[in-house]
Design a protein around this motif. Structure first.
Motif, short mmCIF file in Angstrom:
data_model
loop_
_atom_site.label_atom_id
_atom_site.label_comp_id
_atom_site.label_asym_id
_atom_site.label_seq_id
_atom_site.Cartn_x
_atom_site.Cartn_y
_atom_site.Cartn_z
N SER A 29 2.77 -9.09 2.07
CA SER A 29 1.49 -8.37 2.28
C SER A 29 1.69 -7.14 3.16
O SER A 29 1.15 -6.07 2.87
N ALA A 30 2.49 -7.30 4.23
CA ALA A 30 2.73 -6.15 5.12
C ALA A 30 3.55 -5.09 4.39
O ALA A 30 3.30 -3.88 4.54
N MET A 31 4.53 -5.54 3.57
CA MET A 31 5.33 -4.57 2.79
C MET A 31 4.42 -3.80 1.83
O MET A 31 4.55 -2.59 1.65
N LEU A 32 3.50 -4.54 1.20
CA LEU A 32 2.60 -3.90 0.24
C LEU A 32 1.69 -2.88 0.94
O LEU A 32 1.52 -1.76 0.46
N ASP A 33 1.16 -3.27 2.10
CA ASP A 33 0.29 -2.33 2.83
C ASP A 33 1.03 -1.06 3.20
O ASP A 33 0.52 0.05 3.05
N ALA A 34 2.27 -1.23 3.69
CA ALA A 34 3.07 -0.06 4.07
C ALA A 34 3.40 0.79 2.84
O ALA A 34 3.35 2.02 2.88
#
Ligand code: DP6
Length: 330
Positions: free
Chosen positions: A214-219
């Motif tokens: 999720s954090a990778m996708l947001d970034a």
């Protein structure tokens, strides 16, 4: 039933943050959210005609009768549409054509199930929203959910069937990227995505990737919206390698890379050192997708052509949503 026959087209897509593993295999609810670009130069066109005279569904793909496994998968998907439209027991004739070769590392299941869903729903007289169509396409092939909306799209994990759909995060015109697909093998893969998804949990790395996703996708989404290829590229390479690490550490292990795959990865690193801004990503196969801006695509293509073991190169820019089209394939 108001209408019996309809035709739709849809583009395949390349994921920047990948879908690998389901938390519910039956509903195809993904273990992690994903982000992709529709490939506008490539498309599948599909006509669906419901016909009370037919004894069973007839499916033709690229002018050949589909094999039994493919026919059963299409029939299973049509059942979802028939159930919704009150058409249980009415068979359909399905004719589907791709303008790109299958088996070259471009997921024809994404464009195939998106076009099938849009055509079947229209033929059955169902008037669904884009979100409903995306969630329904997901049941046929997870990545097909992302081919329903246009441009750059994000598939939400959701809490259940209705809330796990893809939506557009930017239109195709937002950024003129290219996917330069470097084909190093045309062999049919021994283990397809559907089986591979089921094996993901057997890797102890899977949980770590899912936690980070999720954090990778947001970034990645922030970099995409800012048109920052250096930031986005680092993330897409990292996610692709993490996914392949999960595959390689599944039991039994799944090795999709060949020596030619690794040679392309290493070449990309040296091209960047020369000042060419290009990044790689790899799906469930040995072929490599090179992501760059339109202005760099000719240079990237020429460099890729010169590598040993390269059989073919396909290039596509971003594409629009799945849509109904005039005229039928039969
Ligand atoms: C590696 O959508 O092809 O390309 O739902 O079983 O049809 P099924 O799987 P599929 O999986 C795609 C896997 C991937 C990554 C991605 O496109 O996100």
């Amino acid at each position: 039933m108001q209408q019996y026959k309809a035709t739709a087209m849809a583009h395949p897509n390349i994921a920047f943050i990948k879908y690998w593993g389901n938390r519910d295999d039956e509903l195809r609810l993904p273990a992690n959210p994903s982000l992709s670009m529709n490939l506008g130069d490539l498309y599948t066109t599909t006509t669906v005609a419901f016909d009370e005279m037919l004894e069973q569904d007839e499916v033709t793909i690229d002018d050949q009768p589909a094999d039994e496994a493919a026919r059963a998968r299409v029939s299973g998907h049509l059942n979802l549409v028939r159930d919704r439209a009150g058409l249980r027991g009415v068979s359909a004739r399905v004719v589907s054509r791709n303008n790109f070769p299958i088996g070259v590392g471009i997921a024809s299941s994404a464009s195939g199930f998106a076009a099938l869903t849009a055509a079947a729903c229209a033929a059955a007289g169902l008037d669904l929203t884009e979100r409903e169509l995306s969630a329904l396409a997901r049941r046929g092939s997870g990545s097909a959910s992302r081919s329903m909306p246009g441009g750059y799209t994000e598939w939400l994990m959701g809490r259940g069937n209705a809330s796990s759909f893809a939506r557009s995060v930017a239109p195709a015109g937002h950024w003129d990227l290219r996917d330069v697909v470097v084909v190093v093998s045309r062999e049919h893969k021994a283990v397809g995505s559907s089986r591979g998804h089921g094996m993901a949990v057997s890797s102890s790395l899977h949980a770590a990737r899912v936690t980070a996703a999720s954090a990778m996708l947001d970034a990645c989404k922030r970099a995409l919206l800012a048109r920052d290829l250096a930031a986005m590229g680092a993330l897409i390479e990292q996610d692709a390698v993490m996914m392949h690490a999960v595959m390689m550490t599944s039991r039994p292990p799944l090795y999709y890379w060949t020596p030619e795959t690794m040679a392309v990865i290493q070449a990309v690193q040296s091209w960047r050192a020369d000042g060419v801004t290009v990044y790689f990503t790899i799906d469930a196969g040995p072929n490599v997708h090179l992501i760059c801006e339109a202005a760099a695509a000719t240079e990237v293509q020429a460099r890729a052509h010169a590598l040993p073991g390269v059989l073919d190169i396909l290039v596509s820019g971003p594409g629009g949503p799945a849509r109904l089209v005039e005229g039928h394939l039969f």
